[in-house]
Motif scaffolding. Structure first.
Motif, PDB file in Angstrom:
ATOM      1  N   PRO A 147      47.583  42.591  37.071  1.00  0.00           N
ATOM      2  CA  PRO A 147      48.014  44.108  37.087  1.00  0.00           C
ATOM      3  C   PRO A 147      49.308  44.214  37.458  1.00  0.00           C
ATOM      4  N   SER A 148      49.798  45.257  36.583  1.00  0.00           N
ATOM      5  CA  SER A 148      51.186  45.575  37.061  1.00  0.00           C
ATOM      6  C   SER A 148      51.322  46.951  37.656  1.00  0.00           C
ATOM      7  N   GLN A 149      50.434  47.536  38.107  1.00  0.00           N
ATOM      8  CA  GLN A 149      50.421  48.925  38.797  1.00  0.00           C
ATOM      9  C   GLN A 149      50.686  48.645  40.179  1.00  0.00           C
ATOM     10  N   ALA A 150      51.460  49.288  40.912  1.00  0.00           N
ATOM     11  CA  ALA A 150      51.893  49.270  42.082  1.00  0.00           C
ATOM     12  C   ALA A 150      50.838  49.673  43.122  1.00  0.00           C
ATOM     13  N   ASP A 151      50.629  49.253  44.271  1.00  0.00           N
ATOM     14  CA  ASP A 151      49.887  49.286  45.434  1.00  0.00           C
ATOM     15  C   ASP A 151      48.417  49.086  44.975  1.00  0.00           C
ATOM     16  N   LEU A 152      48.534  47.857  44.636  1.00  0.00           N
ATOM     17  CA  LEU A 152      47.100  47.073  44.397  1.00  0.00           C
ATOM     18  C   LEU A 152      47.072  45.947  45.099  1.00  0.00           C
ATOM     19  N   VAL A 153      45.821  45.566  45.920  1.00  0.00           N
ATOM     20  CA  VAL A 153      45.598  44.274  46.331  1.00  0.00           C
ATOM     21  C   VAL A 153      45.159  43.343  45.037  1.00  0.00           C
ATOM     22  N   ARG A 154      45.546  42.203  44.899  1.00  0.00           N
ATOM     23  CA  ARG A 154      45.219  41.429  43.853  1.00  0.00           C
ATOM     24  C   ARG A 154      44.875  39.911  44.127  1.00  0.00           C
ATOM     25  N   LYS A 155      43.812  39.316  43.572  1.00  0.00           N
ATOM     26  CA  LYS A 155      43.125  38.079  43.958  1.00  0.00           C
ATOM     27  C   LYS A 155      43.074  37.510  42.565  1.00  0.00           C
ATOM     28  N   ARG A 156      43.480  36.198  42.260  1.00  0.00           N
ATOM     29  CA  ARG A 156      43.277  35.385  41.216  1.00  0.00           C
ATOM     30  C   ARG A 156      42.062  34.814  41.311  1.00  0.00           C
ATOM     31  N   LEU A 157      41.119  34.903  40.076  1.00  0.00           N
ATOM     32  CA  LEU A 157      39.769  34.557  40.321  1.00  0.00           C
ATOM     33  C   LEU A 157      39.485  33.109  39.659  1.00  0.00           C
ATOM     34  N   MET A 158      39.784  32.986  38.341  1.00  0.00           N
ATOM     35  CA  MET A 158      39.883  31.958  37.502  1.00  0.00           C
ATOM     36  C   MET A 158      40.745  31.790  36.401  1.00  0.00           C
ATOM     37  N   THR A 159      40.626  30.730  35.506  1.00  0.00           N
ATOM     38  CA  THR A 159      41.290  30.776  34.281  1.00  0.00           C
ATOM     39  C   THR A 159      40.416  30.689  33.175  1.00  0.00           C
ATOM     40  N   VAL A 160      40.526  31.143  32.014  1.00  0.00           N
ATOM     41  CA  VAL A 160      39.572  31.268  30.826  1.00  0.00           C
ATOM     42  C   VAL A 160      40.407  30.728  29.748  1.00  0.00           C
ATOM     43  N   GLN A 161      39.502  30.081  28.631  1.00  0.00           N
ATOM     44  CA  GLN A 161      40.087  29.702  27.719  1.00  0.00           C
ATOM     45  C   GLN A 161      39.133  29.967  26.276  1.00  0.00           C
ATOM     46  N   MET A 162      39.473  30.356  25.448  1.00  0.00           N
ATOM     47  CA  MET A 162      38.855  30.571  24.134  1.00  0.00           C
ATOM     48  C   MET A 162      38.918  29.343  23.285  1.00  0.00           C
TER      49      MET A 162
END
Length: 298
Positions: A147-162
């Motif tokens: 996410p690029s929005q300010a004032d957000l808490v971010r947590k990377r969950l996993m990686t996906v491939q198609m």
């Protein structure tokens, strides 16, 4: 400025009529009308164009409605924080994510969340549009880019491939491609290149289109692509997160894959102490751990 008048103005602007706003506020139409006239006199401007079919905001009214909308969402956020108990998890939690991930991965797992928190009310908002979390269009988002929005808490969950997937039934009837060039003899099922989707998936589809695909089925989300594949219509471009739930699916040309797509969970900074958000975050992280373990063991 009179807060009560602003509240009534917001209801009228949202409803588009004095009558409907009055019904929402349990006020008579005349009472609502008096408050709007009073606010217009106070601001020395017209806030609505009045016509037979209802009310339309003037330019000045649009400016005020933007302000009252922001105020309303901030008040909702404050109320959500106040209602959050230190020990209990209850109330509404608005979660936004893509149609594919929401229907194919998240929704089937929500029973575990409800078993633990039966009084929680989850509102799933499934769409490709990125909702504005700081403006409280949703409480929590699962997004396929940081996410690029300010004032957000971010947590990377996993990686996906198609990758490319099909069913044993289709492959038995049509044969299994061994090279990319063999795809020209098969029906490809994928998202439309004009639909909203992650860039890595779009790039893979565009590369596949270079191989003279004669038969094609395009859909605007992965749920539709999956249904086409499950009904033996062809070979589909699908994310790997759903394969565990469809163990009969066959990976076709396994060397063909998209670039990695990071998946993030995000929520507004002001909801950092929310027990509902914490419960949902813990639930998703536990499911991701189980997903990764199953992937390693398979």
């Amino acid at each position: 400025m009179d807060w009560d008048k602003l509240r009534i103005f917001h209801a009228v602007a949202d409803a588009g009529s004095l009558t409907h706003a009055g019904e929402r506020l349990n006020l008579s139409q005349s009472a609502v009308s008096r408050q709007i006239r009073g606010l217009e006199e106070q601001l020395n401007t017209n806030l609505f164009h009045r016509h037979a079919r209802g009310l339309i905001l003037t330019e000045q009214g649009e400016l005020l409605f933007d302000a009252t909308s922001a105020m309303s969402k901030r008040v909702e956020a404050a109320g959500a924080r106040i209602r959050d108990s230190e020990e209990e998890v209850f109330g509404e939690l608005r979660v936004t994510t893509t149609t594919g991930f929401g229907t194919l991965w998240l929704a089937p797992r929500l029973s575990k969340l409800y078993e633990k928190y039966p009084e929680l009310k989850v509102d799933l908002m499934l769409e490709e549009r990125v909702l504005d979390l700081p403006m409280r269009e949703a409480d929590v988002a699962i997004r396929f880019k940081e996410p690029s929005q300010a004032d957000l808490v971010r947590k990377r969950l996993m990686t996906v491939q198609m990758g490319l997937y099909s069913t044993p039934g289709y492959l038995k009837a049509a044969g299994t491609p061994e090279r990319l060039e063999d795809l020209s003899a098969h029906r490809l099922i994928c998202q439309n290149t004009n639909s909203d989707q992650v860039g890595a998936g779009l790039n893979l589809i565009q590369q596949l289109m270079l191989y003279d695909i004669k038969s094609l089925l395009t859909v605007n989300n992965y749920f539709g692509v999956l249904q086409g594949v499950l009904n033996d219509l062809g070979i589909g471009v699908l994310p790997d997160y759903l394969i565990q739930d469809f163990p009969d699916m066959v990976r076709v040309l396994p060397q063909i894959t998209s670039a990695d797509v990071p998946v993030f969970l995000a929520y507004p900074e002001e909801l950092r102490q929310s027990q509902r958000v914490a419960a949902f975050k813990d639930f998703v992280q536990d499911e991701i751990i189980a997903y990764r373990k199953l992937a390693r063991d398979s």
